[in-house]
Design a protein around this motif. Structure first.
Motif, PDB file in Angstrom:
ATOM      1  N   LEU A  66      -4.908  -5.809   0.673  1.00  0.00           N
ATOM      2  CA  LEU A  66      -6.157  -6.493   0.329  1.00  0.00           C
ATOM      3  C   LEU A  66      -7.224  -5.500  -0.126  1.00  0.00           C
ATOM      4  CD1 LEU A  66      -6.364  -9.252   3.078  1.00  0.00           C
ATOM      5  CD2 LEU A  66      -5.544  -9.432   0.724  1.00  0.00           C
ATOM      6  N   ALA A 120      -9.363  -4.988  -8.754  1.00  0.00           N
ATOM      7  CA  ALA A 120      -9.403  -6.354  -9.277  1.00  0.00           C
ATOM      8  C   ALA A 120      -9.526  -6.389 -10.792  1.00  0.00           C
ATOM      9  CB  ALA A 120     -10.552  -7.119  -8.637  1.00  0.00           C
ATOM     10  N   HIS A 154     -15.983 -11.870  -8.429  1.00  0.00           N
ATOM     11  CA  HIS A 154     -15.922 -10.632  -7.639  1.00  0.00           C
ATOM     12  C   HIS A 154     -16.117  -9.417  -8.540  1.00  0.00           C
ATOM     13  CE1 HIS A 154     -14.394  -7.301  -5.300  1.00  0.00           C
ATOM     14  NE2 HIS A 154     -13.335  -7.197  -6.096  1.00  0.00           N
ATOM     15  N   THR A 211     -14.818  -1.604   2.444  1.00  0.00           N
ATOM     16  CA  THR A 211     -15.125  -1.441   1.031  1.00  0.00           C
ATOM     17  C   THR A 211     -16.608  -1.475   0.710  1.00  0.00           C
ATOM     18  OG1 THR A 211     -14.874  -3.807   0.677  1.00  0.00           O
ATOM     19  CG2 THR A 211     -12.914  -2.452   0.370  1.00  0.00           C
ATOM     20  N   LEU A 251     -12.615  -6.250   5.432  1.00  0.00           N
ATOM     21  CA  LEU A 251     -12.875  -5.818   4.065  1.00  0.00           C
ATOM     22  C   LEU A 251     -14.305  -5.335   3.871  1.00  0.00           C
ATOM     23  CD1 LEU A 251     -10.984  -8.412   1.859  1.00  0.00           C
ATOM     24  CD2 LEU A 251     -10.572  -5.957   1.992  1.00  0.00           C
ATOM     25  N   SER A 252     -15.253  -6.058   4.429  1.00  0.00           N
ATOM     26  CA  SER A 252     -16.645  -5.696   4.189  1.00  0.00           C
ATOM     27  C   SER A 252     -16.989  -4.347   4.787  1.00  0.00           C
ATOM     28  CB  SER A 252     -17.570  -6.772   4.770  1.00  0.00           C
ATOM     29  OG  SER A 252     -17.363  -6.894   6.161  1.00  0.00           O
ATOM     30  N   TYR A 294      -8.871  -5.539  -3.760  1.00  0.00           N
ATOM     31  CA  TYR A 294     -10.338  -5.544  -3.874  1.00  0.00           C
ATOM     32  C   TYR A 294     -10.794  -4.472  -4.859  1.00  0.00           C
ATOM     33  CZ  TYR A 294     -15.220  -5.354  -2.259  1.00  0.00           C
ATOM     34  OH  TYR A 294     -16.589  -5.372  -2.191  1.00  0.00           O
ATOM     35  N   ARG A 295     -10.209  -3.292  -4.718  1.00  0.00           N
ATOM     36  CA  ARG A 295     -10.674  -2.148  -5.515  1.00  0.00           C
ATOM     37  C   ARG A 295     -10.179  -2.160  -6.951  1.00  0.00           C
ATOM     38  NH1 ARG A 295      -9.800   2.391  -0.719  1.00  0.00           N
ATOM     39  NH2 ARG A 295     -11.778   1.990   0.355  1.00  0.00           N
ATOM     40  N   PHE A 307     -14.546 -12.396  -3.336  1.00  0.00           N
ATOM     41  CA  PHE A 307     -13.219 -11.903  -2.982  1.00  0.00           C
ATOM     42  C   PHE A 307     -12.778 -12.442  -1.625  1.00  0.00           C
ATOM     43  CE2 PHE A 307     -10.030  -8.855  -1.524  1.00  0.00           C
ATOM     44  CZ  PHE A 307      -9.179  -8.856  -2.613  1.00  0.00           C
ATOM     45  N   SER A 308     -13.668 -12.462  -0.659  1.00  0.00           N
ATOM     46  CA  SER A 308     -13.313 -13.015   0.649  1.00  0.00           C
ATOM     47  C   SER A 308     -12.940 -14.487   0.532  1.00  0.00           C
ATOM     48  CB  SER A 308     -14.483 -12.861   1.629  1.00  0.00           C
ATOM     49  OG  SER A 308     -14.639 -11.509   2.002  1.00  0.00           O
ATOM     50  N   ARG A 344     -20.026  -3.814  -0.527  1.00  0.00           N
ATOM     51  CA  ARG A 344     -20.298  -4.392  -1.834  1.00  0.00           C
ATOM     52  C   ARG A 344     -21.771  -4.730  -1.925  1.00  0.00           C
ATOM     53  NH1 ARG A 344     -16.695  -4.853  -6.268  1.00  0.00           N
ATOM     54  NH2 ARG A 344     -17.724  -6.154  -7.796  1.00  0.00           N
TER      55      ARG A 344
END
Length: 214
Positions: free
Chosen positions: A86, A93, A45, A13, A9-10, A90-91, A53-54, A15
């Motif tokens: 996921l 939320a 998040h 995406t 994810l990191s 994440y996007r 989120f993680s 952050r």
């Protein structure tokens, strides 16, 4: 625990960390064992916490992975669909509505990603289907045994109203109890049973005459 989708994810995406002085930084980095509730982690998040989120996903990852496995052809497809789900969660939320549990919100996103992946393959074959769809066991057992059938069922499920599709997938395919479905879908037992009944009836019509390979 297979957490590759979480670890990716990191890199996918990205952050930005919270600015100094934010009240959410006091407990960071957050972990799956955080005292924060699911809703609080999701809100954190949205507010910009880089770890929230993680932490949320790790808390539910085993459940989400089993869900993806049970709604996919194989582990590879499940892993790809779960990662897509996921990233989507994440996007978007901030689209979460507090009327349902966060786990139920994640469930919908994962199931939809798995069904989308199957529909994208567009495999069609031709031979007689036995037993008939209206026998409840055929929906689940043929779904997992015959990839062509699974794709056609996925396409038919997409035609159902969302509430009926969710009920059918949870109860008939995942074999959750009505009580478990009530929790996931934030609905009363009678509502779950009614949605299943109407969804099954519509699927019988949508899949009437479907034929598959032997």
């Amino acid at each position: 625990m297979n957490t590759s989708a979480v670890d990716d994810l990191s890199t996918v995406t990205g952050r930005s960390p919270l600015t100094a002085g934010s009240p959410l930084t006091a407990g960071s980095p957050l972990t799956a064992g955080s005292a924060l509730s699911d809703v609080e982690l999701l809100d954190a998040h949205i507010a910009g916490d880089p770890d929230a989120f993680s932490a949320l996903v790790r808390r539910h990852y085993d459940y989400l992975w089993r869900l993806a496995i049970r709604t996919s052809f194989n582990r590879e497809d499940a892993a790809e669909a779960l990662q897509d789900a996921l990233i989507s969660a994440y996007r978007k939320a901030d689209s979460f509505r507090h009327a349902c549990p966060v786990q139920g919100w994640l469930y919908r996103i994962v199931v939809n990603a798995c069904l989308d992946k199957m529909r994208s393959q567009r495999l069609r074959t031709h031979s007689e289907l036995t037993p008939r769809l209206h026998e409840e066991i055929s929906l689940r057992d043929h779904f997992y045994q015959d990839p062509a059938y699974a794709i056609i069922v996925a396409e038919a499920l997409a035609e159902l109203p969302t509430d009926q599709r969710d009920a059918v997938v949870v109860v008939d395919m995942l074999r959750c109890t009505v009580a478990e479905a009530c929790h996931l879908l934030n609905a009363r037992p009678g509502t779950i049973k009614s949605r299943c009944s109407r969804g099954r009836a519509k699927l019988s019509v949508l899949l009437a005459g479907v034929t598959l390979t032997d």
